[in-house]
Design a protein around this motif. Structure first.
Motif, PDB file in Angstrom:
ATOM      1  N   GLY A   1      55.509 -81.849  10.577  1.00  0.00           N
ATOM      2  CA  GLY A   1      56.014 -81.089   9.436  1.00  0.00           C
ATOM      3  C   GLY A   1      57.338 -80.457   9.801  1.00  0.00           C
ATOM      4  N   ILE A   2      58.237 -80.325   8.817  1.00  0.00           N
ATOM      5  CA  ILE A   2      59.610 -79.890   9.084  1.00  0.00           C
ATOM      6  C   ILE A   2      60.009 -78.816   8.075  1.00  0.00           C
ATOM      7  CG2 ILE A   2      62.010 -80.648   9.345  1.00  0.00           C
ATOM      8  CD1 ILE A   2      60.867 -83.517   9.674  1.00  0.00           C
ATOM      9  N   GLY A   3      60.763 -77.814   8.530  1.00  0.00           N
ATOM     10  CA  GLY A   3      61.298 -76.776   7.653  1.00  0.00           C
ATOM     11  C   GLY A   3      62.757 -76.517   7.980  1.00  0.00           C
ATOM     12  N   ALA A   4      63.459 -75.829   7.080  1.00  0.00           N
ATOM     13  CA  ALA A   4      64.874 -75.526   7.318  1.00  0.00           C
ATOM     14  C   ALA A   4      65.253 -74.218   6.638  1.00  0.00           C
ATOM     15  CB  ALA A   4      65.758 -76.658   6.797  1.00  0.00           C
ATOM     16  N   PHE A   5      66.216 -73.513   7.235  1.00  0.00           N
ATOM     17  CA  PHE A   5      66.820 -72.352   6.591  1.00  0.00           C
ATOM     18  C   PHE A   5      68.264 -72.277   7.039  1.00  0.00           C
ATOM     19  CE2 PHE A   5      64.886 -71.003  10.507  1.00  0.00           C
ATOM     20  CZ  PHE A   5      65.588 -69.914  11.005  1.00  0.00           C
ATOM     21  N   SER A   6      69.069 -71.479   6.357  1.00  0.00           N
ATOM     22  CA  SER A   6      70.509 -71.545   6.612  1.00  0.00           C
ATOM     23  C   SER A   6      71.166 -70.175   6.515  1.00  0.00           C
ATOM     24  CB  SER A   6      71.166 -72.502   5.600  1.00  0.00           C
ATOM     25  OG  SER A   6      70.970 -72.045   4.277  1.00  0.00           O
TER      26      SER A   6
END
Length: 344
Positions: free
Chosen positions: A140-145
């Motif tokens: 599973g993969i997540g992202a924030f910026s």
């Protein structure tokens, strides 16, 4: 060829999660980009940013097992991370990652897919944020910026215990627990299961390092934290270890509350609405395993709707949606959910 720093970190959840926030901030302030692999020790039950502990976790079981509880700075669902799960994290200018969190997730998935291929396992990307093997999730993969700088984080399951995960989730019955354990086994897979034998974590790390270097088109140099990163991580550990962050950031509403939950392509959404009379909304809580950019936008929506009139909900949601993006949950999805719960 551009180079990234490469670091392997092993430690408790507060150390690792503090690093997730600190490293993105550091890179956004000009520090060199980084690929970090992490191993949680002791094992930790990790909530997504928008989840409520009381809705998700069997606290008694977690305590009995001697595991930690943590809250990630990214969205998504509750996971277990320990010695048999490798976490990977990329912190870089968005041009290395396709420019957006959605593209960054795909770029990270390429690294996972190449890793599995080198181990003899065929895998592919499954939108919105998973890598699967023969229809079963293995990462599973997540992202924030922060502005143009992106953090993309994910997992590779070397081994996995479905019963252990299910035992730590908040469920209503033993029957449901048995069903969910069976469901996890049918929906998830891991490297040792696919290969029919185990491999050492060191082999996985070596293979994954080579694969992520190829996927990102960069050279990986053994590196270390900058002095500023060390200082910031040390400061942020207090936050990630604090009950305020873990338990109180998202707390269910008390009293007479209208409640609904629904699964969308973008994840599960739990909506609570507390009324002050028939036409005034006193407070709102939106929790779940969804991903949203910017990640704190959900607080803005809850604030907009607090002490608003029911007939203002549609206008508020439509105006709020102009500045946010929720993967797999449309404006009409959210409006329909509010309309349904307000009719109760």
């Amino acid at each position: 060829m551009d180079s990234f720093r490469f670091i392997v970190e092993r430690g408790p959840q507060d150390l690792i999660l503090a690093g997730e926030e600190a490293l993105l901030e550091s890179v956004s302030n000009g520090a060199p980009p980084i690929l970090r692999f992490v191993i949680f020790d002791p094992t930790a039950v990790l909530l997504g940013y928008h989840q409520a502990v009381e809705q998700e976790v069997n606290l008694e079981e977690v305590k009995k097992r001697g595991w930690d509880i943590g809250r990630r700075p990214t969205g998504g669902g509750t996971i277990i991370m320990g010695k048999d799960q490798l976490g990977w994290e990329i912190y870089a200018d968005g041009h290395y990652l396709g420019g957006t969190p959605e593209n960054a997730i795909k770029k990270g998935a390429e690294g996972v897919i190449k890793t599995l291929q080198k181990l003899g396992i065929d895998a592919n990307f499954r939108p919105k944020n998973d890598v699967e093997v023969k229809g079963k999730k293995i990462s599973g993969i997540g992202a924030f910026s922060i502005g143009k700088y992106i953090a993309v984080t994910g997992t590779i399951l070397l081994d996995f215990d479905a019963e252990a995960l299910v035992s730590t989730l908040r469920l209503t019955s033993e029957k449901l627990k048995d069903k969910l354990a069976k469901d996890f086994k049918e929906r998830l897979t891991w490297i040792s299961k696919e290969l029919g034998h185990g491999i050492e974590m060191g082999e996985l790390i070596t293979t994954a390092r080579e694969s992520f270097s190829e996927a990102l088109g960069i050279r990986l140099d053994d590196g270390q934290y900058t002095e500023e990163e060390k200082k910031l991580i040390s400061q942020l550990r207090l936050k990630y270890a604090s009950p305020e962050w873990i338990y109180n950031l998202r707390k269910p509403l008390a009293g007479d509350v209208k409640f609904i939950e629904k699964k969308f392509p973008g994840g599960l959404v739990r909506l609570q609405v507390k009324m002050a009379g028939e036409s005034i909304i006193e407070s709102v809580l939106l929790t779940g395993d969804f991903f949203i950019e910017p990640r704190r936008a959900i607080y803005d929506l809850e604030s907009r709707l607090k002490w608003s009139r029911v007939d203002e909900v549609e206008e508020n949601i439509k105006d709020w949606y102009k500045g946010v993006k929720i993967l797999g949950i449309t404006e009409q999805d959210l409006l329909a959910l509010f309309n349904e719960v307000l009719r109760k």
